[in-house]
Structure formats: structure tokens, C-alpha cells
Design a protein around this motif. Structure first.
Motif, PDB file in Angstrom:
ATOM      1  N   ARG A  79       0.821  -1.208   0.000  1.00 31.56           N
ATOM      2  CA  ARG A  79       0.000   0.000   0.000  1.00 31.56           C
ATOM      3  C   ARG A  79       0.856   1.261   0.000  1.00 31.56           C
ATOM      4  NH1 ARG A  79      -5.210  -0.985   2.277  1.00 31.56           N
ATOM      5  NH2 ARG A  79      -6.180  -2.545   0.902  1.00 31.56           N
ATOM      6  N   ASP A  80       1.916   1.294   0.822  1.00 33.97           N
ATOM      7  CA  ASP A  80       2.731   2.503   0.922  1.00 33.97           C
ATOM      8  C   ASP A  80       4.225   2.205   0.835  1.00 33.97           C
ATOM      9  OD1 ASP A  80       2.995   1.198   3.303  1.00 33.97           O
ATOM     10  OD2 ASP A  80       2.475   2.900   4.573  1.00 33.97           O
ATOM     11  N   PHE A  81       4.573   1.106   0.224  1.00 35.92           N
ATOM     12  CA  PHE A  81       5.992   0.759   0.060  1.00 35.92           C
ATOM     13  C   PHE A  81       6.140  -0.209  -1.099  1.00 35.92           C
ATOM     14  CE2 PHE A  81       4.335  -2.784   2.474  1.00 35.92           C
ATOM     15  CZ  PHE A  81       5.044  -3.886   1.995  1.00 35.92           C
ATOM     16  N   LEU A  82       7.385  -0.418  -1.519  1.00 40.63           N
ATOM     17  CA  LEU A  82       7.682  -1.475  -2.468  1.00 40.63           C
ATOM     18  C   LEU A  82       8.942  -2.191  -2.013  1.00 40.63           C
ATOM     19  CD1 LEU A  82       9.312  -0.009  -5.664  1.00 40.63           C
ATOM     20  CD2 LEU A  82       8.338   1.501  -3.969  1.00 40.63           C
ATOM     21  N   THR A  83       8.976  -3.478  -2.221  1.00 42.47           N
ATOM     22  CA  THR A  83      10.144  -4.282  -1.874  1.00 42.47           C
ATOM     23  C   THR A  83      10.761  -4.817  -3.158  1.00 42.47           C
ATOM     24  OG1 THR A  83       9.216  -4.951   0.253  1.00 42.47           O
ATOM     25  CG2 THR A  83      10.979  -6.318  -0.652  1.00 42.47           C
ATOM     26  N   ILE A  84      12.048  -4.609  -3.302  1.00 41.61           N
ATOM     27  CA  ILE A  84      12.765  -5.071  -4.492  1.00 41.61           C
ATOM     28  C   ILE A  84      13.764  -6.136  -4.072  1.00 41.61           C
ATOM     29  CG2 ILE A  84      14.280  -4.400  -6.397  1.00 41.61           C
ATOM     30  CD1 ILE A  84      13.077  -1.603  -6.235  1.00 41.61           C
ATOM     31  N   THR A  85      13.715  -7.252  -4.773  1.00 35.52           N
ATOM     32  CA  THR A  85      14.636  -8.363  -4.509  1.00 35.52           C
ATOM     33  C   THR A  85      15.610  -8.468  -5.667  1.00 35.52           C
ATOM     34  OG1 THR A  85      12.935  -9.550  -3.260  1.00 35.52           O
ATOM     35  CG2 THR A  85      14.825 -10.829  -4.043  1.00 35.52           C
ATOM     36  N   LYS A  86      16.889  -8.483  -5.341  1.00 35.09           N
ATOM     37  CA  LYS A  86      17.924  -8.550  -6.371  1.00 35.09           C
ATOM     38  C   LYS A  86      18.385  -9.985  -6.589  1.00 35.09           C
ATOM     39  CE  LYS A  86      21.910  -7.861  -3.298  1.00 35.09           C
ATOM     40  NZ  LYS A  86      22.504  -9.188  -3.557  1.00 35.09           N
ATOM     41  N   LYS A  87      19.078 -10.188  -7.672  1.00 33.83           N
ATOM     42  CA  LYS A  87      19.692 -11.488  -7.926  1.00 33.83           C
ATOM     43  C   LYS A  87      20.884 -11.665  -6.993  1.00 33.83           C
ATOM     44  CE  LYS A  87      18.241 -11.465 -12.770  1.00 33.83           C
ATOM     45  NZ  LYS A  87      18.674 -11.457 -14.191  1.00 33.83           N
ATOM     46  N   ASN A  88      21.169 -12.908  -6.653  1.00 38.68           N
ATOM     47  CA  ASN A  88      22.197 -13.194  -5.647  1.00 38.68           C
ATOM     48  C   ASN A  88      23.568 -12.631  -6.001  1.00 38.68           C
ATOM     49  OD1 ASN A  88      20.292 -14.560  -4.164  1.00 38.68           O
ATOM     50  ND2 ASN A  88      20.882 -16.579  -4.915  1.00 38.68           N
ATOM     51  N   GLU A  89      23.894 -12.599  -7.279  1.00 39.18           N
ATOM     52  CA  GLU A  89      25.236 -12.176  -7.673  1.00 39.18           C
ATOM     53  C   GLU A  89      25.404 -10.660  -7.698  1.00 39.18           C
ATOM     54  OE1 GLU A  89      22.868 -13.018 -11.490  1.00 39.18           O
ATOM     55  OE2 GLU A  89      23.109 -13.870  -9.461  1.00 39.18           O
ATOM     56  N   GLU A  90      24.324  -9.922  -7.569  1.00 41.94           N
ATOM     57  CA  GLU A  90      24.392  -8.466  -7.611  1.00 41.94           C
ATOM     58  C   GLU A  90      24.687  -7.895  -6.220  1.00 41.94           C
ATOM     59  OE1 GLU A  90      24.271  -6.723 -10.345  1.00 41.94           O
ATOM     60  OE2 GLU A  90      23.805  -8.437 -11.634  1.00 41.94           O
ATOM     61  N   THR A  91      25.178  -6.647  -6.190  1.00 41.25           N
ATOM     62  CA  THR A  91      25.416  -5.952  -4.919  1.00 41.25           C
ATOM     63  C   THR A  91      24.516  -4.724  -4.864  1.00 41.25           C
ATOM     64  OG1 THR A  91      27.209  -4.603  -5.831  1.00 41.25           O
ATOM     65  CG2 THR A  91      27.819  -6.720  -4.853  1.00 41.25           C
ATOM     66  N   TRP A  92      24.167  -4.313  -3.659  1.00 42.87           N
ATOM     67  CA  TRP A  92      23.283  -3.175  -3.494  1.00 42.87           C
ATOM     68  C   TRP A  92      23.995  -1.849  -3.738  1.00 42.87           C
ATOM     69  CZ3 TRP A  92      18.471  -3.712  -4.018  1.00 42.87           C
ATOM     70  CH2 TRP A  92      17.775  -4.802  -3.486  1.00 42.87           C
ATOM     71  N   ARG A  93      25.306  -1.827  -3.663  1.00 40.59           N
ATOM     72  CA  ARG A  93      26.051  -0.563  -3.699  1.00 40.59           C
ATOM     73  C   ARG A  93      25.709   0.265  -4.937  1.00 40.59           C
ATOM     74  NH1 ARG A  93      30.920   1.108  -5.733  1.00 40.59           N
ATOM     75  NH2 ARG A  93      31.335  -0.978  -6.556  1.00 40.59           N
ATOM     76  N   ILE A  94      25.716  -0.356  -6.093  1.00 48.61           N
ATOM     77  CA  ILE A  94      25.400   0.358  -7.331  1.00 48.61           C
ATOM     78  C   ILE A  94      23.908   0.249  -7.648  1.00 48.61           C
ATOM     79  CG2 ILE A  94      25.792   0.420  -9.824  1.00 48.61           C
ATOM     80  CD1 ILE A  94      28.627  -0.542  -9.294  1.00 48.61           C
ATOM     81  N   LEU A  95      23.352  -0.920  -7.446  1.00 50.77           N
ATOM     82  CA  LEU A  95      21.962  -1.160  -7.806  1.00 50.77           C
ATOM     83  C   LEU A  95      21.006  -0.224  -7.060  1.00 50.77           C
ATOM     84  CD1 LEU A  95      20.047  -2.906  -9.467  1.00 50.77           C
ATOM     85  CD2 LEU A  95      20.021  -4.556  -7.585  1.00 50.77           C
TER      86      LEU A  95
END
Length: 248
Positions: free
Chosen positions: A103-119
Motif C-alpha cells: 500500500r505505501d511501500f515497495l520491496t525489491i529483490t535482487k539477484k544473488n550475484e548483484e550488490t546493493w552498492r550500485i543497484l
């Protein structure tokens, strides 16, 4: 946390676009950079129990109430993705595996090999662009919620849906995930559910299912004997099944 007034957001996104070689899409009709408009937009993140998932909050409504409490999108489900302009933009970012809209948020799931730093930086830009544009998040087509009580539902199924919607789902969504009702086997007493958002692939999801969801359902509804997690399409080997103990 990214917190920007709209004029600043426009400038920042223009600079980011030059850096990344893309065209800025932030625009507000009638916006005067030197005028009195003071509406602000922001995007912040919260960690979830799943290290592969991040919860993004914009301070804006994400999913209209008439579309339910949550919608899950997998990277391979092109038909569903086309229904949401925001999800389509997010999925165009390399490294994204799935998106859950609350309703007031979104959750994003990345692929295991990716890092959050750039994504994460790229996703901040995409989400800010979308919120500032005023474009709808999901095309307006009413859907039937998985926990909507139907005339054909038995009394037990109706109670299961009500408990999931009122007691269980809010707690799960606080962590950026969701739990969907898939069915109830009246012969075995097993409730089938499907996880979404940050719950997918989360190391603690099995504990949540057994110690939280299963125990609560069994406590309030004696007909329930266990829980079965419907596996994700790309994770058939990770399915979990909980059945009642048969020993004394």
C-alpha cells in the motif's frame, strides 16, 4: 535516504542522467523552478530479514486500496509487468529479480550475484523519476484479493482468510514481504500459502511459517493441521512443507 524538493530532484536527475548516459524523465507540469511550489519527494530504504531484498518507502501511496493489499511481480512474468509502469522501469534495471508493491511501500529483490552498492542508486533514481512524474503505479483494473471472502468459501476458509488479512499479513508486510492464500485442503487440514517480496528466499521464512503463521492458524482454527508453502516457479527445489506431528 534521498530527500529532495522537486526542483532539486530535477537537477540531480539531470546530472545523474549525464553521468549514466540516459535521458532524464523527471518532469512536473507547470513547475516553475523559482516559484513557490514546495512539495517534496523522498525515497528511503529499510533492511528486511532477507539480505537480497530492500524495502523502499516514498511517503506516497503505492498501491490503491481497490487493488488489494499487495501485488508481486517476477522478472519472467512479462504480462503482469506490463500492467505496472513503475515495475516495468524497475525490471529494466539489470540485477532485479522481483518486485512487491504494498500500500505505501515497495520491496525489491535482487539477484544473488548483484550488490546493493550500485543497484540501490539506480533504483533510487528510477523510483524518484516515477513519483515526480505523477504517472500511475498500476493500471486501473480491479482485482480479487487472495483473502477476499467469496460466497463459495466454507466457514473454515473464510476464517483462514480473515486471520491472514487482519492478523498475519500486516506483520509480514512490515518486513517488506507478503503471504498469499493459495488454498485449504479440508481432508488433510493443510493450508497452502505463497510467499512474496522479501519473504522469498529469506533464511528466516521457514521459522516465520512454522512458529508464527502455522501456530496462529492452528490456535484460532482447530481444523488447520499444518502449512504448505507453494514453491516459486524458479525455486521448485526449495519448497517447504509442514505437517502435524503424528507422535503422542
Amino acid at each position: 535516504i534521498y530527500y529532495l524538493c522537486l526542483p532539486c530532484a530535477f537537477v540531480v536527475h539531470t546530472m545523474q542522467s549525464l553521468i549514466h548516459g540516459t535521458r532524464a524523465r523527471v518532469g512536473v507540469q507547470g513547475l516553475n523552478l523559482f516559484g513557490s511550489l514546495r512539495r517534496s519527494i523522498f525515497v528511503k530504504t529499510e533492511n528486511t530479514p532477507n539480505p537480497q531484498s530492500l524495502k523502499f518507502l516514498t511517503g506516497e501511496q503505492i498501491l490503491p486500496p481497490h487493488l488489494g493489499t499487495g501485488m508481486h511481480f517476477d522478472v519472467g512474468d512479462r504480462k503482469a509487468i506490463l500492467r505496472s509502469p513503475l515495475v516495468k522501469k524497475i525490471m529494466d534495471t539489470d540485477g532485479v529479480k522481483s518486485v512487491f508493491l504494498g500500500r505505501d511501500f515497495l520491496t525489491i529483490t535482487k539477484k544473488n550475484e548483484e550488490t546493493w552498492r550500485i543497484l540501490k542508486t539506480l533504483l533510487f533514481s528510477t523510483i524518484l523519476d516515477h513519483v515526480a512524474s505523477g504517472e500511475v503505479t498500476v493500471l486501473d483494473q480491479e482485482v480479487v484479493s487472495d483473502t477476499e471472502i467469496l460466497d463459495t468459501d466454507s466457514e473454515v476458509v473464510a476464517m483462514i482468510k480473515e486471520l491472514l488479512e487482519e492478523k498475519i499479513r500486516p506483520s509480514v508486510q512490515d518486513d517488506g514481504g507478503d503471504i498469499l492464500f493459495e488454498g485449504f485442503d479440508e481432508t488433510t487440514g493443510v493450508v497452502s500459502v505463497k510467499l512474496a517480496g522479501s519473504c522469498v528466499g529469506c533464511p528466516s521464512s521457514s521459522i516465520t511459517l512454522r512458529n508464527g503463521v502455522e501456530n496462529m492458524l492452528k490456535h484460532y482454527i482447530p481444523e488447520v493441521t499444518g502449512i504448505y508453502e507453494v514453491p516459486q516457479e524458479d525455486e521448485q527445489d526449495l519448497k517447504l512443507e509442514f505437517k502435524p506431528n503424528t507422535y503422542a
